[in-house]
Design an enzyme around this catalytic site. Structure first.
Site, PDB file in Angstrom:
ATOM      1  CG  ASP A 291      -8.676   5.664   0.895  1.00  0.00           C
ATOM      2  OD1 ASP A 291      -7.591   5.077   0.693  1.00  0.00           O
ATOM      3  OD2 ASP A 291      -9.625   5.125   1.474  1.00  0.00           O
ATOM      4  CD  GLU A 486     -10.021  -1.008   0.539  1.00  0.00           C
ATOM      5  OE1 GLU A 486     -10.497  -0.282  -0.330  1.00  0.00           O
ATOM      6  OE2 GLU A 486      -8.818  -0.920   0.909  1.00  0.00           O
TER       7      GLU A 486
HETATM    8  C1  BGC Z   1      -8.167   2.102   1.942  1.00  0.00           C
HETATM    9  C2  BGC Z   1      -7.600   2.815   3.135  1.00  0.00           C
HETATM   10  C3  BGC Z   1      -6.136   2.531   3.255  1.00  0.00           C
HETATM   11  C4  BGC Z   1      -5.428   2.858   1.964  1.00  0.00           C
HETATM   12  C5  BGC Z   1      -3.946   2.588   1.998  1.00  0.00           C
HETATM   13  C6  BGC Z   1      -7.345   2.317   0.706  1.00  0.00           C
HETATM   14  O1  BGC Z   1      -7.798   1.500  -0.328  1.00  0.00           O
HETATM   15  O2  BGC Z   1      -9.484   2.549   1.722  1.00  0.00           O
HETATM   16  O3  BGC Z   1      -8.284   2.427   4.292  1.00  0.00           O
HETATM   17  O4  BGC Z   1      -5.607   3.262   4.324  1.00  0.00           O
HETATM   18  O5  BGC Z   1      -5.985   2.092   0.934  1.00  0.00           O
HETATM   19  O6  BGC Z   1      -3.675   1.245   1.974  1.00  0.00           O
HETATM   20  C1  BGC Z   2      -3.439  -1.755  -2.202  1.00  0.00           C
HETATM   21  C2  BGC Z   2      -4.329  -1.363  -1.072  1.00  0.00           C
HETATM   22  C3  BGC Z   2      -5.286  -0.363  -1.569  1.00  0.00           C
HETATM   23  C4  BGC Z   2      -6.022  -0.894  -2.783  1.00  0.00           C
HETATM   24  C5  BGC Z   2      -6.975   0.108  -3.322  1.00  0.00           C
HETATM   25  C6  BGC Z   2      -4.261  -2.250  -3.368  1.00  0.00           C
HETATM   26  O1  BGC Z   2      -3.440  -2.589  -4.444  1.00  0.00           O
HETATM   27  O2  BGC Z   2      -2.566  -2.734  -1.794  1.00  0.00           O
HETATM   28  O3  BGC Z   2      -3.627  -0.809  -0.011  1.00  0.00           O
HETATM   29  O4  BGC Z   2      -6.168  -0.067  -0.537  1.00  0.00           O
HETATM   30  O5  BGC Z   2      -5.138  -1.285  -3.783  1.00  0.00           O
HETATM   31  O6  BGC Z   2      -7.429  -0.207  -4.587  1.00  0.00           O
END
Ligand code: BGC
Ligand code: BGC
Length: 595
Positions: A291, A486
């Site tokens: 991730d 999230e």
């Molecule tokens: C998320 C994932 C996602 C990734 C890419 C992460 O923060 O937990 O689900 O696929 O970001 O955007």
């Molecule tokens: C991104 C997301 C990612 C997240 C994790 C964001 O800046 O756009 O895709 O999941 O950061 O911290």
């Protein structure tokens, strides 16, 4: 047909030949996934990078399908320029449609699809999503989530189809089959391995040296997302691992590892689960991707992060920013013998296997002739059908629903009554989503306007502060959660907000019968408000096609949705384990829904 076993036999000798020619740097490049704003196409060529991604909101400056296609194409062309010309694969989170793209069709989040229980429908959705992805040259979506959320306080609850593993499995596999059915195959990621939905409230721990970009804000908000699942192995296997086993049996080519931990050990360094169980016991032949910046959380020492995660079985790292540091660290760890070259070759083999299986060596680009299909009426019709089937009727006193289309007037209120952003939720245009007219679609107000008789007067006020004396037979409140994604959606008490409750009281005083359409990413506690509501519909985060809601509210189609999650009476009954342990029954059970 698309079984991995056939691809293994077809391509294994080509993969051998390629690996023999590759330098260590080219191999490490394949294992590197970089966020698009952190790398130019020229540097993708220079470092022979294997994959580029857009995170949530990783949009081109002008956010439209054509600009997306162009942006992604430049990175794919960069792959062609490398010495061995190995295809670059571009990844996005198309978790409810190609949801970063303005103008794309936005489907209900998985919680709503779980309520439909309709695998054939979800397979068709997968195919539509694949077509919208291919239009923009994207061959990889970080979906479907096969999480089995056990605690609705979790901000990612809506990414899960259901709290029940047996509901999740067939629906997730159906989505994946759909992705395989478009003109070209689209890679899917089953995520997040494992037990991302099984963590305990209050166990999230962030250290300044790792974590999310905005870790300070995250420290205050994240409570359960990225936390620790404190369960025994039998429970882990029964609830959380079975979907991965089923996915592997169905030919999974990619699995994303979870930020979270199992009994205190980070998944990203969990050799037993990543290597022994997934690759050994279950014979997973695809590749594991990390991730977002997740390996950084393993240790304050970045070298230890790289060494432990790769040795645990991770094959590709979503770095996503400082790829030079990742590449240099891994190269040095291979040179010193801390990571064996056999492990590197195995990782590269798995990544190449997926690229061959997708057909990327023959067909590197998507299909820009599909650009006109992005957000097309035909695609939106599929989403509308999904919305219709996702609605769950929870209360309907005095047969309040369906409503007649011939009302003299209707009172319409609530923060979500005319708000595409709220009805779509997180992971829409931006990572966290946003309130307002963020993309093309039909709001509930638009849909009602298109549905009722021309003579019907619509009185609309989100706050329900209607002119004095105004009364109507029917009041409709469309209320619910502000968008989140999230851990920013972790909530100790997922309940109706004070503002929404005030709207219900004000509207109640103006109408004979109060209809509530709840737009939310999870069940919300509303036991105290229930008596004043005549009809209650759970609409989840249904996306851009609100005509699916009015199709059912006004009786053109029946209510068929069933709850994918239990609905607790109060927050003492959270998480699910507490509800099950309580002598009191839930307000509604998983599977409930009126017709
Ligand atoms: C998320 C994932 C996602 C990734 C890419 C992460 O923060 O937990 O689900 O696929 O970001 O955007
Ligand atoms: C991104 C997301 C990612 C997240 C994790 C964001 O800046 O756009 O895709 O999941 O950061 O911290």
């Amino acid at each position: 047909m698309h079984n991995i076993l056939t691809s293994v036999t077809t391509h294994e000798s080509q993969i051998d030949a390629l690996i023999q020619q590759m330098t260590l740097d080219e191999k490490i490049g394949q294992m590197t996934q970089v966020e698009k704003n952190s790398i130019t196409p020229a540097d993708v060529t220079r470092y022979a990078i294997g994959s580029v991604l857009s995170g949530g909101g990783g949009n081109p400056y002008a956010n439209n399908p054509r600009e997306w296609a162009k942006m992604v194409r430049e990175y794919l062309e960069a792959g062609l320029q490398t010495r061995l010309s190995i295809p670059v694969i571009y990844g996005v989170d198309a978790v409810h449609g190609h949801n970063n793209v303005k103008g794309a069709t936005i489907f209900p989040h998985n919680i709503g699809l779980g309520a439909t229980g309709d695998a054939a429908l979800i397979e068709r959705i997968g195919e539509v999503v694949a077509r919208e992805l291919l239009a923009t040259n994207v061959h990889w979506t970080f979906a479907p989530a096969v999480t089995v959320p056990q605690d609705i306080r979790w901000g990612r609850t809506y990414e899960g189809f259901s709290e029940q593993t047996d509901v999740v499995i067939p629906l997730a596999l159906a989505f994946a089959r759909g992705l395989d059915k478009a003109q070209q195959r689209v890679l899917h990621s089953y995520k997040h391995f494992a037990a991302d939905g099984g963590t305990d409230w209050g166990t999230t721990r962030f250290d300044a040296w790792g974590t999310a970009d905005n870790w300070q804000a995250a420290t205050e908000t994240y409570q359960i997302d990225q936390g620790d699942a404190r369960i025994d192995e039998a429970t882990l296997r029964e609830i959380h691992l079975r979907p991965y086993k089923a996915a592997i049996e169905a030919g999974a080519l990619n699995i994303m590892v979870s930020f979270s931990s199992w009994n205190g050990e980070k998944m990203h360094q969990h050799k037993y689960l990543l290597t022994d169980v997934l690759k050994g016991e279950w014979g997973f032949e695809g590749f594991l991707v990390s991730d977002w910046k997740a390996i950084d959380q393993i240790s304050p020492d970045y070298r230890a992060c790289v060494v432990r995660s790769i040795n645990a079985g991770l094959d590709m790292v979503m770095v996503p920013y400082d790829y030079q540091r990742f590449i240099d660290t891994l190269r040095s760890a291979v040179d010193s013998g801390e990571v064996a070259i056999e492990r590197i070759d195995d990782a590269v083999r798995r990544i190449l296997r997926a690229k061959f299986a997708l057909g990327l060596f023959e067909q590197r680009f998507g299909d820009e002739t599909l650009l006109d299909a992005v957000g097309s009426p035909a695609h939106r019709a599929v989403a509308r059908e999904a919305v219709r089937q996702s609605l769950v009727l929870l209360k309907n006193d005095g047969q309040t629903l369906p409503l007649s289309k011939k009302q003299p007037s209707l009172l319409l209120a609530g923060n979500a009554v005319d708000n595409i952003g709220i009805q779509c939720g997180g992971w829409t245009i931006e990572w966290q989503g946003d309130s307002g007219a963020i993309t093309t679609g039909t709001s509930i107000l638009d849909a009602i306007r298109q549905t009722v008789a021309p003579e019907t007067t619509l009185h609309v006020d989100p706050l329900a502060n209607f002119a004095e004396g105004l009364q109507a037979d029917i009041g409709i409140a469309v209320i619910g959660e502000q968008p989140y994604a999230e851990g920013f959606g972790d909530r100790l008490r997922p309940a109706l907000s004070e503002d929404d409750i005030a709207v219900l009281h004000r509207l109640r005083a103006r109408c004979q019968r109060l209809v509530v359409v709840l737009v939310s990413g999870r069940p919300l506690i509303l036991t105290e408000q229930l008596p004043m509501i005549d009809a209650l519909v759970a609409a989840w985060l249904f996306g851009t096609e609100a005509l699916g809601v009015t199709d059912v509210l006004f009786g053109d189609h029946p209510f068929t949705g069933r709850l994918p999650f239990s609905w607790a009476r109060n927050s003492d009954h959270l998480p699910l384990a507490a509800l099950k342990a309580s002598a009191e029954a839930p307000l509604w059970r998983c599977g409930d829904g009126l017709s």
